[in-house]
Design a protein around this motif. Sequence first.
Motif, mmCIF file in Angstrom:
data_model
loop_
_atom_site.group_PDB
_atom_site.id
_atom_site.type_symbol
_atom_site.label_atom_id
_atom_site.label_comp_id
_atom_site.label_asym_id
_atom_site.label_seq_id
_atom_site.Cartn_x
_atom_site.Cartn_y
_atom_site.Cartn_z
ATOM 1 N N ARG A 112 0.825 -1.205 0.000
ATOM 2 C CA ARG A 112 0.000 0.000 0.000
ATOM 3 C C ARG A 112 0.864 1.262 0.000
ATOM 4 N N LYS A 113 1.896 1.203 0.810
ATOM 5 C CA LYS A 113 2.776 2.356 0.971
ATOM 6 C C LYS A 113 3.523 2.672 -0.332
ATOM 7 N N GLU A 114 3.956 1.622 -1.012
ATOM 8 C CA GLU A 114 4.661 1.829 -2.283
ATOM 9 C C GLU A 114 3.735 2.376 -3.355
ATOM 10 N N ALA A 115 2.509 1.856 -3.364
ATOM 11 C CA ALA A 115 1.581 2.195 -4.452
ATOM 12 C C ALA A 115 0.966 3.583 -4.283
ATOM 13 N N LEU A 116 0.864 4.019 -3.033
ATOM 14 C CA LEU A 116 0.123 5.247 -2.730
ATOM 15 C C LEU A 116 0.592 6.490 -3.501
ATOM 16 N N PRO A 117 1.902 6.794 -3.502
ATOM 17 C CA PRO A 117 2.321 8.014 -4.212
ATOM 18 C C PRO A 117 1.981 7.978 -5.703
ATOM 19 N N THR A 118 2.204 6.824 -6.354
ATOM 20 C CA THR A 118 1.882 6.714 -7.779
ATOM 21 C C THR A 118 0.395 6.955 -8.015
ATOM 22 N N ALA A 119 -0.414 6.348 -7.161
ATOM 23 C CA ALA A 119 -1.866 6.461 -7.340
ATOM 24 C C ALA A 119 -2.330 7.891 -7.084
ATOM 25 N N LEU A 120 -1.766 8.529 -6.074
ATOM 26 C CA LEU A 120 -2.157 9.913 -5.775
ATOM 27 C C LEU A 120 -1.782 10.845 -6.919
ATOM 28 N N LEU A 121 -0.607 10.605 -7.482
ATOM 29 C CA LEU A 121 -0.159 11.409 -8.613
ATOM 30 C C LEU A 121 -1.131 11.266 -9.782
ATOM 31 N N MET A 122 -1.560 10.019 -9.997
ATOM 32 C CA MET A 122 -2.499 9.762 -11.094
ATOM 33 C C MET A 122 -3.838 10.452 -10.830
ATOM 34 N N LEU A 123 -4.272 10.421 -9.560
ATOM 35 C CA LEU A 123 -5.525 11.108 -9.225
ATOM 36 C C LEU A 123 -5.392 12.609 -9.418
ATOM 37 N N GLU A 124 -4.215 13.135 -9.121
ATOM 38 C CA GLU A 124 -3.986 14.554 -9.349
ATOM 39 C C GLU A 124 -4.107 14.881 -10.830
ATOM 40 N N ARG A 125 -3.571 13.984 -11.651
ATOM 41 C CA ARG A 125 -3.636 14.200 -13.103
ATOM 42 C C ARG A 125 -5.071 14.314 -13.591
ATOM 43 N N VAL A 126 -5.982 13.535 -12.978
ATOM 44 C CA VAL A 126 -7.375 13.621 -13.425
ATOM 45 C C VAL A 126 -8.170 14.593 -12.542
ATOM 46 N N GLY A 127 -7.447 15.316 -11.670
ATOM 47 C CA GLY A 127 -8.072 16.375 -10.883
ATOM 48 C C GLY A 127 -8.934 15.889 -9.735
ATOM 49 N N LEU A 128 -8.603 14.727 -9.180
ATOM 50 C CA LEU A 128 -9.476 14.186 -8.135
ATOM 51 C C LEU A 128 -8.729 13.760 -6.872
ATOM 52 N N ALA A 129 -7.578 14.364 -6.638
ATOM 53 C CA ALA A 129 -6.808 13.995 -5.453
ATOM 54 C C ALA A 129 -7.630 14.191 -4.178
ATOM 55 N N ASP A 130 -8.511 15.185 -4.186
ATOM 56 C CA ASP A 130 -9.302 15.455 -2.974
ATOM 57 C C ASP A 130 -10.382 14.403 -2.736
ATOM 58 N N LYS A 131 -10.640 13.558 -3.717
ATOM 59 C CA LYS A 131 -11.662 12.517 -3.544
ATOM 60 C C LYS A 131 -11.039 11.157 -3.238
ATOM 61 N N ALA A 132 -9.757 11.132 -2.962
ATOM 62 C CA ALA A 132 -9.034 9.862 -2.822
ATOM 63 C C ALA A 132 -9.732 8.876 -1.894
#
Lengths: 236, 243
Positions: B110-130
């Motif tokens: 989970r810890k390894e995957a989290l930054p990549t996934a958050l970055l991807m959510l930022e790209r689609v403008g939804l980091a706040d909905k994580a």
Amino acid sequence: MLEIIREYGLMLLVGEYPHGKLGGLALTLIISIVSLAVTFPCAVLIALARTGPLRTPKAIASGFVHSVRAVPLLMLIFWAYFALPIVIGFPIDATYTLILAIVVYQAAYLGEIIAAGIEGLPKGQSEAAKALGLGYVPTTFRVILPQAIFNVIPGIVNQLTTIIKESSLGSIIAVSELSYVMLQVNSNEVTKPLQIFGILAATYFILCFALSQATNWLERRIANRRTGRVVVEAVA
Amino acid sequence: MIEFQGVSKWYGTLKVLKDISATVDKGTTIVLCGPSGSGKSTLVRTVNRLEPIQEGTITVAGADIYAKSVNVNTLRMGIGFVFQQFNLFPHLTVIDNVMLPLRRLHHQSRKEALPTALLMLERVGLADKAHALPADISGGQSQRVAIARSLILNPEVLILDEPTSALDPEMVSEVLKLLRQLSGEGMTMMCVTHEMGFAREVADRIWFLKNGELTFDAKPLVFFSPEAHPDVRGFLSAIQKNH
Ligand SMILES: Nc1ncnc2c1ncn2[C@@H]1O[C@H](COP(=O)(O)OP(=O)(O)O)[C@@H](O)[C@H]1O
Ligand SMILES: [Mg+2]
């Protein structure tokens, strides 16, 4: 009625305990919960075999389910009690015998409930998992089962009600669960069957009615929580 | 990047794809359109083997997708696929949806995957909905999460089957904006859509299907011109009437 409760209340709750073996309502609950807990993983396996891609497991599971559904539970109890010790060569405690019979019987019914939960999920769920590159195992355990089992929790709780009622058959092979205890009370107090079996009925009723209310409540909660759910009718 | 050669497919006796040959060049965006039931979904679903074909060959990045050396799950990891109905996993939060491929296919913690996934959510403008559940976000947001999830393994191709058809009109543009952005970044895309404004602006080529046949394959300029196939012109005017 009150004096029967005063005199035999403790026996109704825990049987001979602490002087003898645990029995009564406590044993009924233990048998029921243990049976459900052991049934659950078996039922999941049956459901996976029934809904899965492999032909042989599908056929075996289907044969098992149809056979079990075609016989009464009491017959399974007789098999487990009289025939099984001969086959395996040593006797088994009657309580375990009862649990074993209930597990075999309920695995068929609970398996069908979970299978219905799996089949009730939108096809898009497994397709999306596939499209991501997930194989059968992660798709099943990370995507399908968590949803399917969640959606059929009401059906599972409902089976617990059924199991509680079914455990009363243990009285036939002298498992000292609730019904057996009350049978014994009745033979002590031969003149009060109305009161004694009235208490027995009320005890089962309170327990099972509370559980069915809980089932209704869970159904509403789950329906509110998600789309793509399935409502599974009570069986058995 | 993707090549169809003489691809045919039947459902029972119904032939739904008829001898389709076409190419999707690397970095280009193809828009597929055509009447309902013409085989658009079936065609895009053959690329990641969600639908098997009976005739012809399909190659992705030079490799026949039915070659013995090709593992179907590896093939699918390299092809992002977005559905009309989003198909987010409702029991997982937005971030868990996006992380799932990293965790189960790249076996990251989970810890390894989290930054990549958050970055991807930022790209689609939804980091706040994580940490929201899919049930608690809008349709447009759901589709953007689905796109983020399909891109998390950096696929070489992104396929979208009517990504905006299930959306309320006011949410269509946020998804199209994201697709425009991806196309601009050089993603190879095949997108089934009836959003003709999007097609005109973003597509490198537009494919028109009818009754399982690829009847017209042209640049937008030609596609929307009077020289286009009569079927295309009929289709375009029918669409305009509906809008
Ligand atoms: N699973 C299926 N079984 C049988 N026929 C199908 C199935 N899926 C699609 N079809 C048929 O295949 C044809 C093409 O369908 P589809 O690819 O979904 O068209 P489109 O996406 O262009 O609307 C239609 O005639 C449809 O009825
Ligand atoms: Mg379609």
